[in-house]
Design a protein around this motif. Sequence first.
Motif, PDB file in Angstrom:
ATOM      1  N   SER A   1       0.836  -1.211   0.000  1.00 14.17           N
ATOM      2  CA  SER A   1       0.000   0.000   0.000  1.00 14.17           C
ATOM      3  C   SER A   1       0.865   1.253   0.000  1.00 14.17           C
ATOM      4  O   SER A   1       0.548   2.237  -0.673  1.00 14.17           O
TER       5      SER A   1
ATOM      6  N   GLN B   1      -8.230   1.346  -0.312  1.00 19.68           N
ATOM      7  CA  GLN B   1      -8.732   0.243   0.505  1.00 19.68           C
ATOM      8  C   GLN B   1     -10.072   0.599   1.161  1.00 19.68           C
ATOM      9  O   GLN B   1     -11.005  -0.173   1.143  1.00 19.68           O
TER      10      GLN B   1
ATOM     11  N   ASP C   1      -5.750  -1.240  -4.792  1.00 23.75           N
ATOM     12  CA  ASP C   1      -5.263  -1.771  -3.516  1.00 23.75           C
ATOM     13  C   ASP C   1      -6.321  -2.690  -2.915  1.00 23.75           C
ATOM     14  O   ASP C   1      -7.283  -2.227  -2.307  1.00 23.75           O
ATOM     15  N   GLU C   2      -6.141  -3.958  -3.118  1.00 21.93           N
ATOM     16  CA  GLU C   2      -7.048  -4.998  -2.611  1.00 21.93           C
ATOM     17  C   GLU C   2      -8.518  -4.717  -2.945  1.00 21.93           C
ATOM     18  O   GLU C   2      -9.355  -4.588  -2.047  1.00 21.93           O
TER      19      GLU C   2
END
Length: 249
Positions: free
Chosen positions: A42, A85, A165-166
């Motif tokens: 991240s 996120q 990011d994810e």
Amino acid sequence: MFEVSQVKVYVSDGKEVVKGVSLSFSKPGIYVIMGPNGAGKSSLVNAIMGHQGYVVEGRIVLNGEDITKLPTHEKARKGITLAVQMPIEIEGVRVAEILTRIIKRFRGITKSEEASRLARELLSIVGLPEDFLYRYFMVGMSGGERKRLELVRVIAQKPKVALLDEPDSGVDVESMPLIARAIKKLRDEGAIVILISHQPRLFEYLEPDEVYVMYDGRIVLKGGLEVIKLIEEKGYTWIAQKSGGGKQP
Ligand SMILES: Nc1ncnc2c1ncn2[C@@H]1O[C@H](COP(=O)(O)OP(=O)(O)OP(=O)(O)O)[C@@H](O)[C@H]1O
Ligand SMILES: [Mg+2]
């Protein structure tokens, strides 16, 4: 062409969390970064985006232009975007307003009806119902709904580089193919997609072009789908032992 070269990232207390990462992407595709919690994934993408709290050393180059020191909004204008996120709520502004503005700005669409039609189409890609258009942006939405709406926001921007990011965390099993579909849409529209993920399940629906493993601030392994399978079976520790914390491949 998008390149990060010898990038180091320092966080607020001066700690070095990314320790010299070099990556180069010459064409649209899906490029996965995996790695254990705290590896620096991240931090790397936030630093690329120019978010506050991250000091960057090294070079970030988009189509020959050094954009390392540009502020975040300039980077966005040049076609870089980050799906975060935990997207923030924006009270008093409806999803439709945000999406149509983004679509007009980044896709050169001038007619409002056309922009609205595209906004509805993008929502359907991730399986969100049309009435989401009339809700306030992210307000009261579940974790999984937020992730899906955040992907819609990113697609609306038609980015050259999409840092995700994810995007799959907190998303239920049945929605996983929808997340995969959104990521493929980004690639098909010409994006270099840099995808941080912990979930091998996503790759039942998505073929990555390359897979990188980040460990302790460094890229320690590069490969294809087989890397994801290896990680699923064996975890991360063996890589660290093998690479000795090591040099970038
Ligand atoms: N602002 C900060 N101040 C202090 N430490 C920080 C800060 N931001 C990040 N770190 C530390 O940097 C390291 C890398 O964090 P980062 O969030 O990049 O990891 P990650 O690879 O994304 O992990 P995860 O898979 O858990 O999301 C962690 O040890 C984290 O605690
Ligand atoms: Mg992270």
